[in-house]
Design an enzyme around this catalytic site. Structure first.
Site, PDB file in Angstrom:
ATOM      1  N   SER A   1      -1.859  -2.622   3.997  1.00 40.65           N
ATOM      2  CA  SER A   1      -0.995  -3.788   3.694  1.00 40.65           C
ATOM      3  C   SER A   1      -0.585  -4.592   4.930  1.00 40.65           C
ATOM      4  CB  SER A   1       0.207  -3.406   2.822  1.00 40.65           C
ATOM      5  OG  SER A   1       1.095  -2.552   3.491  1.00 40.65           O
TER       6      SER A   1
ATOM      7  N   ASP B   1      -8.484   3.743   1.082  1.00 46.91           N
ATOM      8  CA  ASP B   1      -7.550   4.052   2.162  1.00 46.91           C
ATOM      9  C   ASP B   1      -8.331   4.520   3.389  1.00 46.91           C
ATOM     10  OD1 ASP B   1      -5.523   4.874   3.784  1.00 46.91           O
ATOM     11  OD2 ASP B   1      -4.416   5.897   2.202  1.00 46.91           O
TER      12      ASP B   1
ATOM     13  N   CYS C   1      -1.527   0.794   7.390  1.00 47.55           N
ATOM     14  CA  CYS C   1      -2.969   0.479   7.484  1.00 47.55           C
ATOM     15  C   CYS C   1      -3.332  -0.769   6.664  1.00 47.55           C
ATOM     16  CB  CYS C   1      -3.821   1.661   7.029  1.00 47.55           C
ATOM     17  SG  CYS C   1      -3.599   3.137   8.044  1.00 47.55           S
TER      18      CYS C   1
ATOM     19  N   ASN D   1       2.222   1.531   4.434  1.00 44.72           N
ATOM     20  CA  ASN D   1       2.533   0.278   5.133  1.00 44.72           C
ATOM     21  C   ASN D   1       2.219   0.360   6.623  1.00 44.72           C
ATOM     22  OD1 ASN D   1       5.413  -1.875   5.783  1.00 44.72           O
ATOM     23  ND2 ASN D   1       3.361  -2.482   5.257  1.00 44.72           N
TER      24      ASN D   1
ATOM     25  N   CYS E   1       0.860  -1.185   0.000  1.00 43.89           N
ATOM     26  CA  CYS E   1       0.000   0.000   0.000  1.00 43.89           C
ATOM     27  C   CYS E   1       0.894   1.232   0.000  1.00 43.89           C
ATOM     28  CB  CYS E   1      -0.984  -0.010   1.172  1.00 43.89           C
ATOM     29  SG  CYS E   1      -0.224   0.059   2.814  1.00 43.89           S
TER      30      CYS E   1
HETATM   31  P1  4NP Z   1      -1.898   2.854   4.063  1.00 45.19           P
HETATM   32  O1  4NP Z   1      -2.560   4.209   4.615  1.00 45.19           O
HETATM   33  O2  4NP Z   1      -1.313   3.191   2.701  1.00 45.19           O
HETATM   34  O3  4NP Z   1      -3.051   1.919   3.969  1.00 45.19           O
HETATM   35  O4  4NP Z   1      -0.841   2.460   5.067  1.00 45.19           O
HETATM   36  C1  4NP Z   1      -1.864   5.415   4.703  1.00 45.19           C
HETATM   37  C2  4NP Z   1      -1.035   5.634   5.776  1.00 45.19           C
HETATM   38  C3  4NP Z   1      -0.375   6.839   5.893  1.00 45.19           C
HETATM   39  C4  4NP Z   1      -0.544   7.818   4.944  1.00 45.19           C
HETATM   40  C5  4NP Z   1      -1.376   7.598   3.874  1.00 45.19           C
HETATM   41  C6  4NP Z   1      -2.035   6.390   3.747  1.00 45.19           C
HETATM   42  N1  4NP Z   1       0.126   9.059   5.072  1.00 45.19           N
HETATM   43  O5  4NP Z   1      -0.094   9.943   4.237  1.00 45.19           O
HETATM   44  O6  4NP Z   1       0.907   9.233   6.028  1.00 45.19           O
END
Ligand code: 4NP
Length: 153
Positions: free
Chosen positions: A14, A123, A12, A10, A7
Site C-alpha cells: 500500500s 504479498d 510494502c 502498510n 494492505c
Molecule cells: P504488506 O506486506 O501488507 O504489503 O505491507 C506485509 C508486511 C508485513 C507483514 C505481512 C505483510 N508482516 O507479517 O509483518
C-alpha cells in the site's frame, strides 16, 4: 477525491501504491489526496520496507517519508474509495465498515488493472527482492487504470 490504499502491514504494497498513484496523478494534473494504511497493527510508525523503498527509487519515486498506520473507522468518512490489495484486506475492511455507504467504498485495486491476469496484488514480503519490481509494475498498471476511470467521471 480522496483515496486510501490498504494492505496488511502498510509497509510494502500500500505505501508503494500510494507513492505511485500520487506520482501519476501529479503527472496527469489530476488533483487527488492519497494515503495508505494497513489492516494490521504490526508496523505502526515504521518506514516502508527497505526493498519497497529501493524498488520505488529505481523508478525515481520516493516513499522514504511515509510511516505505517492502521486503518480506522474514520477512514470510511474521510475517503471516497478504500482500495484493497487482496481479498483478505477487502474482507477485513468490509467487517470494519459501519454501514452500506462505507461498504460501497471498498474495492479491490486490481479491478482497475488491464490484462493483469490477477485479481489480487501478491504479498512480496516473504519473497525475493525481484518481487518488489513485479509489485511495482502491477500497481502502476492498476493506478493508470484508476486514473483513467476517475478522469471519465
Ligand atoms: P504488506 O506486506 O501488507 O504489503 O505491507 C506485509 C508486511 C508485513 C507483514 C505481512 C505483510 N508482516 O507479517 O509483518
Amino acid at each position: 477525491m480522496n483515496i486510501l490504499m490498504v494492505c496488511l502491514g502498510n509497509i510494502c504494497r500500500s505505501p508503494m501504491a500510494e507513492g505511485i498513484l500520487r506520482h501519476l496523478a501529479h503527472q496527469r494534473g489530476i488533483n487527488l489526496s492519497v494515503d495508505s494504511a494497513g489492516t494490521a497493527d504490526y508496523h505502526i510508525g515504521e518506514a516502508p520496507d527497505r526493498r519497497a523503498r529501493i524498488a520505488m527509487k529505481r523508478q525515481s519515486m520516493s516513499i522514504e517519508d511515509l510511516r505505517g498506520r492502521q486503518v480506522s473507522l474514520q477512514d470510511f468518512s474521510r475517503y471516497d474509495m478504500l482500495l484493497a490489495m487482496d481479498n483478505n484486506n477487502r474482507r477485513d475492511l468490509l467487517r470494519l465498515a459501519p454501514d452500506d455507504a462505507a461498504r460501497q467504498k471498498v474495492e479491490l485495486l486490481l479491478t482497475f488493472a488491464s490484462n493483469a491476469g490477477l485479481t489480487e496484488v501478491p504479498d512480496p514480503y516473504y519473497g525475493p527482492d525481484s518481487g518488489f519490481d513485479e509489485t511495482f509494475h502491477l500497481l502502476e498498471n492498476a493506478c493508470n487504470g484508476l486514473l483513467d476511470a476517475i478522469g471519465k467521471r
